[in-house]
Design a protein around this motif. Structure first.
Motif, PDB file in Angstrom:
ATOM      1  N   HIS A  76       0.934  -1.188   0.041  1.00  0.00           N
ATOM      2  CA  HIS A  76       0.166  -0.033   0.049  1.00  0.00           C
ATOM      3  C   HIS A  76       0.875   1.235  -0.023  1.00  0.00           C
ATOM      4  CE1 HIS A  76      -2.654  -3.049   1.667  1.00  0.00           C
ATOM      5  NE2 HIS A  76      -3.641  -2.327   1.148  1.00  0.00           N
ATOM      6  N   ARG A  77       0.273   2.321  -0.441  1.00  0.00           N
ATOM      7  CA  ARG A  77       0.977   3.553  -0.371  1.00  0.00           C
ATOM      8  C   ARG A  77      -0.014   4.452   0.071  1.00  0.00           C
ATOM      9  NH1 ARG A  77       4.021   3.625  -6.146  1.00  0.00           N
ATOM     10  NH2 ARG A  77       5.432   1.457  -5.723  1.00  0.00           N
ATOM     11  N   VAL A  78       0.179   5.730   0.472  1.00  0.00           N
ATOM     12  CA  VAL A  78      -0.545   6.838   1.036  1.00  0.00           C
ATOM     13  C   VAL A  78      -0.236   8.039   0.281  1.00  0.00           C
ATOM     14  CG1 VAL A  78      -1.304   8.318   3.239  1.00  0.00           C
ATOM     15  CG2 VAL A  78      -0.877   5.727   3.350  1.00  0.00           C
ATOM     16  N   MET A  79      -1.067   8.664  -0.500  1.00  0.00           N
ATOM     17  CA  MET A  79      -1.058   9.776  -1.198  1.00  0.00           C
ATOM     18  C   MET A  79      -1.572  10.797  -0.428  1.00  0.00           C
ATOM     19  SD  MET A  79       0.529   8.232  -3.664  1.00  0.00           S
ATOM     20  CE  MET A  79       0.775   9.418  -4.838  1.00  0.00           C
ATOM     21  N   LEU A  80      -1.054  12.103   0.030  1.00  0.00           N
ATOM     22  CA  LEU A  80      -1.608  13.128   0.401  1.00  0.00           C
ATOM     23  C   LEU A  80      -1.839  14.215  -0.726  1.00  0.00           C
ATOM     24  CD1 LEU A  80      -2.082  14.885   3.170  1.00  0.00           C
ATOM     25  CD2 LEU A  80       0.260  15.471   3.201  1.00  0.00           C
ATOM     26  N   SER A  81      -3.034  14.900  -0.483  1.00  0.00           N
ATOM     27  CA  SER A  81      -3.317  15.975  -1.447  1.00  0.00           C
ATOM     28  C   SER A  81      -3.847  17.251  -1.056  1.00  0.00           C
ATOM     29  CB  SER A  81      -4.214  15.554  -2.417  1.00  0.00           C
ATOM     30  OG  SER A  81      -4.808  16.250  -3.308  1.00  0.00           O
ATOM     31  N   ALA A  82      -3.485  18.298  -1.246  1.00  0.00           N
ATOM     32  CA  ALA A  82      -4.048  19.701  -0.780  1.00  0.00           C
ATOM     33  C   ALA A  82      -5.047  20.207  -1.772  1.00  0.00           C
ATOM     34  CB  ALA A  82      -2.857  20.706  -0.850  1.00  0.00           C
ATOM     35  N   ASP A  83      -5.277  19.344  -3.059  1.00  0.00           N
ATOM     36  CA  ASP A  83      -6.338  19.862  -4.007  1.00  0.00           C
ATOM     37  C   ASP A  83      -7.535  19.180  -3.847  1.00  0.00           C
ATOM     38  OD1 ASP A  83      -5.501  17.561  -5.129  1.00  0.00           O
ATOM     39  OD2 ASP A  83      -4.621  18.469  -6.884  1.00  0.00           O
ATOM     40  N   GLY A  84      -8.004  18.441  -2.587  1.00  0.00           N
ATOM     41  CA  GLY A  84      -9.243  17.804  -2.860  1.00  0.00           C
ATOM     42  C   GLY A  84      -8.966  16.319  -3.581  1.00  0.00           C
ATOM     43  N   GLY A  85      -7.949  15.806  -3.552  1.00  0.00           N
ATOM     44  CA  GLY A  85      -7.669  14.608  -3.978  1.00  0.00           C
ATOM     45  C   GLY A  85      -7.625  14.356  -5.586  1.00  0.00           C
ATOM     46  N   ARG A  86      -7.661  15.621  -6.341  1.00  0.00           N
ATOM     47  CA  ARG A  86      -7.480  15.575  -7.865  1.00  0.00           C
ATOM     48  C   ARG A  86      -6.153  14.970  -8.175  1.00  0.00           C
ATOM     49  NH1 ARG A  86     -10.173  20.213  -6.857  1.00  0.00           N
ATOM     50  NH2 ARG A  86      -8.386  21.415  -7.465  1.00  0.00           N
ATOM     51  N   ASN A  87      -4.934  15.256  -7.422  1.00  0.00           N
ATOM     52  CA  ASN A  87      -3.456  14.944  -7.586  1.00  0.00           C
ATOM     53  C   ASN A  87      -3.158  15.525  -9.115  1.00  0.00           C
ATOM     54  OD1 ASN A  87      -3.624  13.663  -5.158  1.00  0.00           O
ATOM     55  ND2 ASN A  87      -3.878  11.708  -5.757  1.00  0.00           N
ATOM     56  N   ASP A  88      -3.424  16.822  -9.340  1.00  0.00           N
ATOM     57  CA  ASP A  88      -3.185  17.326 -10.422  1.00  0.00           C
ATOM     58  C   ASP A  88      -2.011  17.796 -10.217  1.00  0.00           C
ATOM     59  OD1 ASP A  88      -5.780  16.884 -11.614  1.00  0.00           O
ATOM     60  OD2 ASP A  88      -6.674  18.682 -11.252  1.00  0.00           O
ATOM     61  N   GLY A  89      -1.157  17.938 -11.492  1.00  0.00           N
ATOM     62  CA  GLY A  89       0.190  18.861 -11.417  1.00  0.00           C
ATOM     63  C   GLY A  89       1.294  17.811 -11.000  1.00  0.00           C
TER      64      GLY A  89
END
Length: 141
Positions: A76-89
């Protein structure tokens, strides 16, 4: 190592430890999967997250999110996002890859504290706390 531990979520300081809790009293029950608190939380029911279920918050009120993904099952991996989960950019701008259990042990639980200021990542051997500062102009993990 079994039992319960109580950690202060903004400092990481271990506040209390019960290595041999009473099995009858410490079994999570009810729809909130709560157990009796220990240390300063004695006499209080505490929601849990981990091997017995339960869970932590996946989002914060101000739009931070985590996603637990398994592109290389069973890791498993954990992804942290500051854009509401879009993970753009590009990584490191609005989203971050913050955990990979292939390097750190089996993932047990991941999520935010109720305030949203602390991200908790618990494995079979460790607990990592990522605490963010809230300052005047913006947020930083």
């Amino acid at each position: 190592m079994g039992g319960f531990g109580l950690i202060e979520a903004t400092t990481g300081v271990k506040v209390a430890r019960d290595r041999e809790p009473d099995p009858e009293a410490s079994t999570p029950d009810g729809p909130d999967l709560a157990c009796p608190g220990i240390g300063v939380l004695a006499g209080t029911r505490v929601r849990i997250a981990g091997l017995f279920g339960g869970g932590l918050h996946a989002t914060t009120e101000d739009g931070w999110t985590i996603d637990v993904v398994a592109p290389e099952w069973p890791h498993h991996r954990v992804m942290l996002s500051a854009d509401g989960g879009r993970n753009d950019g590009e990584p490191g701008t609005t989203w971050w890859h913050v955990f990979n259990d292939e390097r750190h042990g089996e993932l047990r639980a991941a999520g935010f504290s109720p305030s949203g200021r602390t991200l908790v990542i618990a494995t079979s051997s460790d607990v990592a706390l990522i605490v963010r500062r809230i300052e005047g102009s913006g947020l930083r993990p």
